[in-house]
Design a protein around this motif. Structure first.
Motif, PDB file in Angstrom:
ATOM      1  N   GLY A   1       0.752  -1.299  -0.159  1.00  0.00           N
ATOM      2  CA  GLY A   1       0.016  -0.057  -0.169  1.00  0.00           C
ATOM      3  C   GLY A   1       0.803   1.248  -0.124  1.00  0.00           C
ATOM      4  O   GLY A   1       0.329   2.216  -0.632  1.00  0.00           O
ATOM      5  N   ASN A   2       1.896   1.173   0.749  1.00  0.00           N
ATOM      6  CA  ASN A   2       2.734   2.458   0.772  1.00  0.00           C
ATOM      7  C   ASN A   2       3.580   2.650  -0.458  1.00  0.00           C
ATOM      8  O   ASN A   2       4.145   3.785  -0.653  1.00  0.00           O
TER       9      ASN A   2
ATOM     10  N   GLY B   1      -7.157   3.667  14.494  1.00  0.00           N
ATOM     11  CA  GLY B   1      -5.964   3.609  13.972  1.00  0.00           C
ATOM     12  C   GLY B   1      -4.920   4.647  14.346  1.00  0.00           C
ATOM     13  O   GLY B   1      -5.143   5.530  15.376  1.00  0.00           O
TER      14      GLY B   1
ATOM     15  N   ARG C   1      -2.849  10.857   7.560  1.00  0.00           N
ATOM     16  CA  ARG C   1      -3.365  10.143   6.518  1.00  0.00           C
ATOM     17  C   ARG C   1      -4.406   9.313   7.017  1.00  0.00           C
ATOM     18  O   ARG C   1      -5.336   8.925   6.103  1.00  0.00           O
ATOM     19  N   LYS C   2      -4.786   8.771   8.092  1.00  0.00           N
ATOM     20  CA  LYS C   2      -5.901   7.995   8.679  1.00  0.00           C
ATOM     21  C   LYS C   2      -7.273   8.955   8.431  1.00  0.00           C
ATOM     22  O   LYS C   2      -8.352   8.141   8.688  1.00  0.00           O
TER      23      LYS C   2
ATOM     24  N   THR D   1      -9.230   7.410   5.586  1.00  0.00           N
ATOM     25  CA  THR D   1      -8.002   7.329   5.033  1.00  0.00           C
ATOM     26  C   THR D   1      -7.865   7.798   3.639  1.00  0.00           C
ATOM     27  O   THR D   1      -8.717   7.622   2.957  1.00  0.00           O
TER      28      THR D   1
ATOM     29  N   ARG E   1      -4.998   6.875   1.939  1.00  0.00           N
ATOM     30  CA  ARG E   1      -4.111   5.750   1.023  1.00  0.00           C
ATOM     31  C   ARG E   1      -3.829   4.605   2.092  1.00  0.00           C
ATOM     32  O   ARG E   1      -3.473   4.615   3.244  1.00  0.00           O
ATOM     33  N   GLU E   2      -4.202   3.357   1.315  1.00  0.00           N
ATOM     34  CA  GLU E   2      -3.929   2.204   1.974  1.00  0.00           C
ATOM     35  C   GLU E   2      -3.839   1.025   0.933  1.00  0.00           C
ATOM     36  O   GLU E   2      -3.842   1.205  -0.324  1.00  0.00           O
TER      37      GLU E   2
ATOM     38  N   TRP F   1      -4.525  -2.919   1.908  1.00  0.00           N
ATOM     39  CA  TRP F   1      -5.778  -3.693   2.439  1.00  0.00           C
ATOM     40  C   TRP F   1      -6.062  -3.265   3.779  1.00  0.00           C
ATOM     41  O   TRP F   1      -5.248  -3.805   4.476  1.00  0.00           O
ATOM     42  N   PRO F   2      -6.661  -2.413   3.971  1.00  0.00           N
ATOM     43  CA  PRO F   2      -6.929  -1.932   5.317  1.00  0.00           C
ATOM     44  C   PRO F   2      -7.412  -2.951   6.394  1.00  0.00           C
ATOM     45  O   PRO F   2      -8.769  -3.210   6.360  1.00  0.00           O
TER      46      PRO F   2
END
Length: 402
Positions: free
Chosen positions: A144-145, A227, A232-233, A308, A310-311, A313-314
């Motif tokens: 994801g990052n 989280g 970002r969250k 969020t 950007r993730e 697979w959260p």
């Protein structure tokens, strides 16, 4: 115990739980623990004594991370690695140099057949170098990052080079597989293997009992956001919706569960937004809790919200679903696959507070089948994930012999 008949895997990740940080990279550990049932697995999880990305903890106390330890069936090595600030594109080179000694020792004692690297940066490029040195194939899991790191042209080039050389690229979501293919990965070598759920921890609890135990007023509608307290969250974006939600006939309370993370500390920013929006009486902050206690909060609340930006697979979305809690989440990474039907939750564009508020208001007025939601969340186990990963790694070692 190592067996000659079993596949020998060396997993490589800078994100892995440490004795004093048990939830750091817990999703990596969950996959490897189940993989160790099928194969012999050793883990190289380097630790940096200077954590430049963390404003609260620039120096890591190395005494808290032993050089060698056993984590149930997993042998874990924690070599020290150093990297210069401001030169992120060079981190993979430093990581490979600092991990090389651990790889060499393991090759003598544990002749690994494949390197299982987690994350596209800095692990992928480091694994590429180490795989060439030790003469084994390597795989990379995109989590994801990578899309963020790819904004730096130098990191992007190094990631692309490594991913094209990898025997397999495992993506936790379809968008990440597409990203890998965009960087030049052969589509035949790119597969999607989403994360799983620990059903022993995340499952529905007695909702009324948990609400009473956690001090939740029964007449209020409770929304949970959990989280790291990093920008970002998107915890602050949920805060921005609260004033508008209060006019829907029930008092709404937001529970924010978490601590600052390695990406930074945005706690003051979230609290500032609470004050600016005048909703101090409607927000409760709770420090990070163990997974079993987080599952209790999930079961007790009416809605779970992930705002969020950007993730990959959260996992927290699947965990909330497994507890029977409907989810409102932003359209990032694997979220559409996790919430394939509005019976389980609603999806909104990231960064759009108005759309988020409308979705929360709609979710508050809907009737939810929490049993059906739990079935959806519990539909994929870590055992299944490990089996799919094992099949790919086994195929890689067979191909390497041809």
């Amino acid at each position: 115990m190592m067996s000659d008949a079993r596949l020998r895997i060396l997993s490589f990740s800078t994100v892995y739980p440490r004795p004093t940080e048990p939830r750091f990279g817990i999703f990596v550990r969950a996959r490897l623990q189940k993989l160790a049932v099928l194969a012999d697995v050793a883990v190289v999880a380097p630790v940096a004594p200077i954590e430049y990305g963390s404003p609260n903890q620039r120096w890591f106390d190395l005494s808290r991370a032993p050089l060698h330890r056993m984590d149930d069936a997993l042998r874990v090595e924690h070599p020290r690695w150093f990297y210069p600030p401001l030169f992120g594109w060079s981190h993979s080179w430093w990581l490979a140099r600092c991990a090389e000694g651990s790889f060499g020792r393991l090759q003598q004692e544990f002749p690994f057949q494949v390197i299982d690297a987690h994350f596209g940066h800095p692990e992928a490029s480091a694994a590429f170098r180490l795989a060439r040195k030790f003469g084994v194939p390597f795989t990379v899991t995109l989590r994801g990052n990578e899309t963020f790191h790819a904004e730096d042209p130098r990191k992007r080039r190094r990631m692309a080079e490594a991913l094209r050389a990898a025997a397999r690229v495992i993506a936790v979501s379809e968008p990440l597989r597409d990203f890998g293919i965009e960087l030049g990965v052969d589509p035949k070598r790119a597969v999607v293997i989403p994360n799983g759920i620990d059903s022993a921890v995340f499952h529905p609890r007695n909702r009324s009992a948990e609400r009473q135990r956690l001090g939740m007023v029964d007449s209020e509608l409770h929304i949970l956001s959990a989280g790291y307290l990093i920008e970002r969250k998107g915890h602050h974006r949920i805060v921005e919706t609260l004033a508008g939600l209060q006019g829907h006939g029930r008092t709404v309370r937001l529970w924010i569960v978490g601590d600052p993370g390695a990406e930074g500390d945005f706690a003051a920013g979230i609290r500032r937004r609470v004050s600016q929006c005048g909703v101090q009486a409607s927000v409760t902050f709770v420090p990070a809790v163990p997974a079993s206690e987080l599952a209790c909060y999930m079961s007790a609340c009416d809605l779970f919200c992930l705002a969020t930006s950007r993730e990959g697979w959260p996992n927290v979305v699947n965990e909330a679903l497994a507890c029977g809690t409907p989810v409102v989440a932003t359209n990032v990474g694997g979220v559409p696959a996790m919430i394939p039907d509005p019976r389980f939750g609603l999806i909104v564009p990231p960064g759009d507070s108005a759309a988020l508020g409308n979705a929360l208001a709609r979710a508050m007025s809907m009737e939810w089948d929490r049993d059906a939601i739990a079935c959806q969340g519990l539909s994929r186990s870590w055992e299944q994930v490990a089996k799919e990963v094992y099949e790919q790694l086994r195929a890689v070692t067979i191909e390497n012999k041809l």
